[in-house]
Enzyme design. Structure first.
Site, short mmCIF file in Angstrom:
data_model
loop_
_atom_site.label_atom_id
_atom_site.label_comp_id
_atom_site.label_asym_id
_atom_site.label_seq_id
_atom_site.Cartn_x
_atom_site.Cartn_y
_atom_site.Cartn_z
N PHE A 196 0.82 -1.20 0.00
CA PHE A 196 0.00 0.00 0.00
C PHE A 196 0.86 1.27 0.00
O PHE A 196 1.77 1.40 -0.81
CB PHE A 196 -1.01 -0.04 1.14
CG PHE A 196 -2.13 -1.03 0.92
CD1 PHE A 196 -3.06 -0.84 -0.08
CD2 PHE A 196 -2.24 -2.17 1.71
CE1 PHE A 196 -4.08 -1.76 -0.31
CE2 PHE A 196 -3.26 -3.09 1.50
CZ PHE A 196 -4.18 -2.88 0.48
N SER A 197 0.62 2.20 0.92
CA SER A 197 1.23 3.53 0.81
C SER A 197 2.72 3.57 1.08
O SER A 197 3.34 4.63 0.91
CB SER A 197 0.52 4.51 1.75
OG SER A 197 -0.77 4.79 1.27
N THR A 198 3.31 2.47 1.47
CA THR A 198 4.78 2.43 1.50
C THR A 198 5.31 2.79 0.11
O THR A 198 6.39 3.37 -0.01
CB THR A 198 5.27 1.04 1.94
OG1 THR A 198 4.68 0.74 3.21
CG2 THR A 198 6.78 1.00 2.09
N GLY A 199 4.52 2.50 -0.91
CA GLY A 199 4.89 2.86 -2.28
C GLY A 199 4.96 4.35 -2.53
O GLY A 199 5.60 4.80 -3.49
N LYS A 200 4.30 5.16 -1.69
CA LYS A 200 4.39 6.61 -1.86
C LYS A 200 5.83 7.09 -1.71
O LYS A 200 6.23 8.10 -2.29
CB LYS A 200 3.49 7.34 -0.87
CG LYS A 200 2.00 7.28 -1.20
CD LYS A 200 1.22 8.17 -0.23
CE LYS A 200 -0.26 8.23 -0.59
NZ LYS A 200 -0.97 6.98 -0.27
#
Length: 355
Positions: free
Chosen positions: A47-51
């Site tokens: 999920f937002s670790t990809g941000k």
């Protein structure tokens, strides 16, 4: 510390279903462990670790003169300027101060996974507040605002840009993705619910996150969503599928050289990781420090404002500790309640081990 022993114990106890943990120190591998998944090269949707990957890509392009933080997004993507958004800059997007975190309440997963549809929705949005006057987590829209900017300036799909500018130079081209090639789907470990979806369901009625950021259950960041092949294949720059090893290596290459590759100059890194926002987030309704695209000083980062990175729904995280020269990443298959302290405990143990 014996990281492998600690990870094995967590999975054996049932507290975790699958974990990968990796760390670098001053550009060299420090530790790596996994349990409950086939191997360290298993891909896990985080999920937002990809941000953190999206922000890093923006900074790499800025370093090359392709993007300027204070240039309006509409300069790169003219359609974005509709409905009072001509003054929204790349800096606003990175700091979640653009004022457009919202998605339509009727949004479907099929629409969420269609790049052109979502860019049209974001371009047609009206700011909920004066851009720059406050920060509110742009949980999904962060990805299209910056992703379409990346696409316009490079002429590449965002996934291809990530591969060309970051993953290939670092030798992790098969370990970090926005959208997965179909051939890579068998390498992805399925996610399981472990308290995260329950946490979302228990948010107060009318909470900004579930009213605006993820306005219907179909687009909540759950295991059911992440296990859909069509979702995993979509270029969604608010999220990412990766190994812990790849994430730790990327952050190490922000701090300094990794096998001769450094992603940013020290001056650029100082800009990217400096405190840009320090206050209550309008969507998350709690205090956060943010840099340009990264969160700062989270619990797993020992609360240090000199540590920067990003966490993901359900408890994944990757970050860099500038004071220690340490980078750390944890990916997991069980999506846990925010109170889960696994990442903090393991990161604390590594910090203690290196002094």
């Amino acid at each position: 510390m014996d990281l492998q022993k600690a990870v094995d114990a967590l999975v054996a106890s049932g507290a975790e279903s699958g974990l990968q943990v990796a760390a670098y120190l001053h550009g060299e591998p420090l530790a790596e462990a996994y349990a409950g998944v086939p191997g360290p090269g298993t891909l896990i949707h985080s999920f937002s670790t990809g941000k953190g990957c999206t922000a890093t890509l923006v900074h790499v392009l800025a370093e090359r003169g392709l993007i300027d933080y204070d240039t309006p997004v509409a300069r790169y993507w003219p359609e974005f300027g509709a409905h009072g958004k001509t003054g929204i800059t790349v800096r606003h997007a990175l700091t979640h101060t653009a004022g457009i975190p919202q998605l339509p309440r009727s949004l479907t997963v099929t629409e969420l996974c269609d790049w052109d549809t979502m860019c049209g929705i974001v371009a047609g949005a009206r700011p909920l507040w004066e851009p720059g006057s406050g920060s509110g987590y742009h949980g999904w829209t962060f990805g299209w605002i910056l992703g379409e900017t990346i696409r316009r300036v490079t002429g590449l799909t965002p996934g291809r840009a990530l591969r060309q500018y970051i993953a290939e130079p670092l030798g992790i081209a098969d370990e970090v993705y926005f959208g997965l090639p179909e051939s890579e789907l068998p390498r992805v470990a399925p996610l399981v619910e472990g308290g995260w979806e329950v946490h979302l369901a228990r948010l107060p009625l009318g909470a900004p996150f579930t009213r605006l950021v993820a306005p219907n259950r179909g687009v909540w960041t759950t295991a059911a969503l992440a296990n859909r092949p069509a979702y995993l294949r979509a270029d969604l720059l608010a999220c990412g599928t990766m190994t812990a090893r790849a994430a730790a290596r990327m952050y190490a290459a922000l701090l300094g050289e990794v096998d001769g590759v450094r992603l940013l100059s020290p001056e650029r890194l100082a800009q990217a990781a400096a405190i840009a926002v320090d206050g209550k987030d309008r969507m998350l309704v709690r205090h956060h420090m943010k840099g340009l695209g990264y969160f700062l000083g989270m619990p797993a980062m020992a609360g240090l404002p000199t540590s920067f990175g990003h966490h993901g729904s359900g408890g994944s995280i990757a970050f860099a500790d500038r004071e220690r020269g340490l980078s750390f990443a944890l990916t997991r298959t069980r999506l846990v309640d925010p109170a889960n302290a696994t990442a903090t405990v393991l990161a604390d143990d590594l910090r203690a081990a290196i002094g």
